[in-house]
Design a protein around this motif. Sequence first.
Motif, PDB file in Angstrom:
ATOM      1  N   TYR A 101       0.847  -1.200   0.000  1.00 45.26           N
ATOM      2  CA  TYR A 101       0.000   0.000   0.000  1.00 45.26           C
ATOM      3  C   TYR A 101       0.881   1.248   0.000  1.00 45.26           C
ATOM      4  O   TYR A 101       0.586   2.238  -0.680  1.00 45.26           O
ATOM      5  CB  TYR A 101      -0.932  -0.038   1.208  1.00 45.26           C
ATOM      6  CG  TYR A 101      -1.901   1.120   1.336  1.00 45.26           C
ATOM      7  CD1 TYR A 101      -2.224   1.948   0.257  1.00 45.26           C
ATOM      8  CD2 TYR A 101      -2.513   1.394   2.563  1.00 45.26           C
ATOM      9  CE1 TYR A 101      -3.117   3.007   0.398  1.00 45.26           C
ATOM     10  CE2 TYR A 101      -3.397   2.449   2.717  1.00 45.26           C
ATOM     11  CZ  TYR A 101      -3.691   3.258   1.623  1.00 45.26           C
ATOM     12  OH  TYR A 101      -4.569   4.302   1.769  1.00 45.26           O
ATOM     13  N   PHE A 102       1.963   1.197   0.758  1.00 48.20           N
ATOM     14  CA  PHE A 102       2.915   2.314   0.786  1.00 48.20           C
ATOM     15  C   PHE A 102       3.460   2.601  -0.610  1.00 48.20           C
ATOM     16  O   PHE A 102       3.520   3.765  -1.038  1.00 48.20           O
ATOM     17  CB  PHE A 102       4.053   1.989   1.747  1.00 48.20           C
ATOM     18  CG  PHE A 102       5.220   2.939   1.696  1.00 48.20           C
ATOM     19  CD1 PHE A 102       5.062   4.288   1.972  1.00 48.20           C
ATOM     20  CD2 PHE A 102       6.494   2.476   1.367  1.00 48.20           C
ATOM     21  CE1 PHE A 102       6.146   5.165   1.927  1.00 48.20           C
ATOM     22  CE2 PHE A 102       7.577   3.344   1.313  1.00 48.20           C
ATOM     23  CZ  PHE A 102       7.401   4.690   1.596  1.00 48.20           C
ATOM     24  N   LEU A 103       3.837   1.569  -1.344  1.00 48.34           N
ATOM     25  CA  LEU A 103       4.354   1.758  -2.703  1.00 48.34           C
ATOM     26  C   LEU A 103       3.295   2.377  -3.611  1.00 48.34           C
ATOM     27  O   LEU A 103       3.597   3.235  -4.445  1.00 48.34           O
ATOM     28  CB  LEU A 103       4.840   0.426  -3.276  1.00 48.34           C
ATOM     29  CG  LEU A 103       6.042  -0.214  -2.581  1.00 48.34           C
ATOM     30  CD1 LEU A 103       6.393  -1.538  -3.246  1.00 48.34           C
ATOM     31  CD2 LEU A 103       7.245   0.717  -2.597  1.00 48.34           C
ATOM     32  N   SER A 104       2.040   1.945  -3.445  1.00 46.35           N
ATOM     33  CA  SER A 104       0.955   2.539  -4.228  1.00 46.35           C
ATOM     34  C   SER A 104       0.728   3.990  -3.836  1.00 46.35           C
ATOM     35  O   SER A 104       0.521   4.863  -4.686  1.00 46.35           O
ATOM     36  CB  SER A 104      -0.330   1.728  -4.013  1.00 46.35           C
ATOM     37  OG  SER A 104      -1.429   2.327  -4.681  1.00 46.35           O
ATOM     38  N   PHE A 105       0.802   4.269  -2.543  1.00 50.33           N
ATOM     39  CA  PHE A 105       0.642   5.628  -2.015  1.00 50.33           C
ATOM     40  C   PHE A 105       1.654   6.583  -2.636  1.00 50.33           C
ATOM     41  O   PHE A 105       1.356   7.754  -2.897  1.00 50.33           O
ATOM     42  CB  PHE A 105       0.814   5.559  -0.490  1.00 50.33           C
ATOM     43  CG  PHE A 105       1.047   6.865   0.200  1.00 50.33           C
ATOM     44  CD1 PHE A 105      -0.009   7.692   0.538  1.00 50.33           C
ATOM     45  CD2 PHE A 105       2.341   7.269   0.548  1.00 50.33           C
ATOM     46  CE1 PHE A 105       0.210   8.889   1.204  1.00 50.33           C
ATOM     47  CE2 PHE A 105       2.568   8.459   1.206  1.00 50.33           C
ATOM     48  CZ  PHE A 105       1.496   9.281   1.541  1.00 50.33           C
ATOM     49  N   LEU A 106       2.861   6.066  -2.902  1.00 51.51           N
ATOM     50  CA  LEU A 106       3.932   6.915  -3.428  1.00 51.51           C
ATOM     51  C   LEU A 106       3.659   7.415  -4.842  1.00 51.51           C
ATOM     52  O   LEU A 106       4.295   8.374  -5.291  1.00 51.51           O
ATOM     53  CB  LEU A 106       5.253   6.140  -3.420  1.00 51.51           C
ATOM     54  CG  LEU A 106       5.855   5.836  -2.042  1.00 51.51           C
ATOM     55  CD1 LEU A 106       7.057   4.917  -2.181  1.00 51.51           C
ATOM     56  CD2 LEU A 106       6.238   7.112  -1.310  1.00 51.51           C
ATOM     57  N   SER A 107       2.716   6.809  -5.541  1.00 53.63           N
ATOM     58  CA  SER A 107       2.416   7.241  -6.914  1.00 53.63           C
ATOM     59  C   SER A 107       1.939   8.683  -6.947  1.00 53.63           C
ATOM     60  O   SER A 107       2.232   9.425  -7.877  1.00 53.63           O
ATOM     61  CB  SER A 107       1.355   6.328  -7.536  1.00 53.63           C
ATOM     62  OG  SER A 107       1.851   5.019  -7.667  1.00 53.63           O
TER      63      SER A 107
END
Length: 349
Positions: free
Chosen positions: A88-94
Motif C-alpha cells: 500500500y505504501f508503494l501505491s501511495f507513493l504514486s
Amino acid sequence: MGDDYYIKRNNKNIDTIDKLLENDLPLFCYDYFLAIDSQTSTLTRLNYAHDLKIFFYFLQEKKFRRRKTVKEFTLNDIEQITSNDIEYFLSFLSHYRFEGKEHNCNERAKARKLSAVRAMYKFFFNKGYISVDNSAKVSTPKLHEKPIIRLNPDEVFDIIGTAESGSGLTPHQKAYHEKNKVRDTAILMLFLGTGIRISELVGLNNEDLNFKDNSFVVTRKGGNKSILYFDDEVANALKKYLDYKEQNTKILQEPDALFLSSNTSRLTVRAVENLVQKYAKIVSPLKKISPHKLRSTYGTQLYKATGDIYIVADVLGHKDVNTTRKHYAAISDDNRRAVAGKVKLKPED
C-alpha cells in the motif's frame, strides 16, 4: 585545504540526519543509524533518513490514522506492519501530498524507498528486535530500461560553441554571459572531456590540477581519490579560466575552489545543473540534457574510440562493469541501425 569541501558537505549531511532523527523519526531509529554509520556514506544515510521519514508519515496517516505520532512508534508497531501495508505504501507513493507539496514517485524512486525500508527491517530482524521481516515479502517494482540520452558529436561541438558565443541566449541570459562564458566553457569541456560526476566537479580545487601531465585529482564516491587525465583542448579551456580568475579583483569567498559563482563562493550542484540545461536547451531542445547525460556522452564516445569496456568503467569510476554496459547498449543500438538492410531478400536488378 583540498578536503575542506567534502568535510563541510559531510558535516552538513550529519547535522541534517541528526535533525531528522530528533524531529521526524521514531526513537528506535537511533540504533539503526548508529549501526550503519561506519558502513555507509553520509549521503546514503541522509537519503535513507528522508525515505524513512516518508514511510513513517505514511504509517501515521494511513495505518494508525493519527492515533499516535511518529515519535511514539515502537518496534512492536513496526513488527505489526504487514507486507500488504508496505505494498500500500508503494501505491501511495504514486501520488501523495507531503509537507504542503504534491509528489509523484516513478518506479525507480519507489524501488529506492523500498530499499531503505527493507534495510531497516533487516537490521532489526537480524538483531532479534523483531520476530518477522515482512518487508522481505514485498517485490521490488519492475524497472523498465530507460533509453540512454546523450549528445551526438555535432551537438557536442554546438553546446561548447554556444557557451563561447552566447548565441541563442535570451537578453537576460546574455547580460550574465560575458563574465561567465570562460567558466561555463571550461565546465562543459571538463564534463565532455573526462566524464566526471557533477559532485566531483564542484568539489575540485585549484590545487587538484596539474598541467605538467594534464592530470587532476577527483574525490570519488566513498571518498576515494583518483587521478584522471584530460587532453590539450580541455587544458587550454581550464588555463583560460584560471587566467580569468586571476584578473578578478574581488576578494574571493572561497579562494581554493576551482569553479566559482558570481559572488565568488564555490559553485553549487544546482547552479551547474542549471548552467548545463541552459545551453543544452538551445542546441538540443528535445533532449533533457543534464550533467549526467554529458557523462553518458563521454562514456559512449570513449567506448567507441577504445572498444574496451573495462577502461571506460575505470575512467568513469564504476565499481561494477555492468553499470558501464549501459554505454555499450547505446553502441549496440547504433550497430543495429548500421547493419539494417545489409541482408538482401531479393536479387539485385
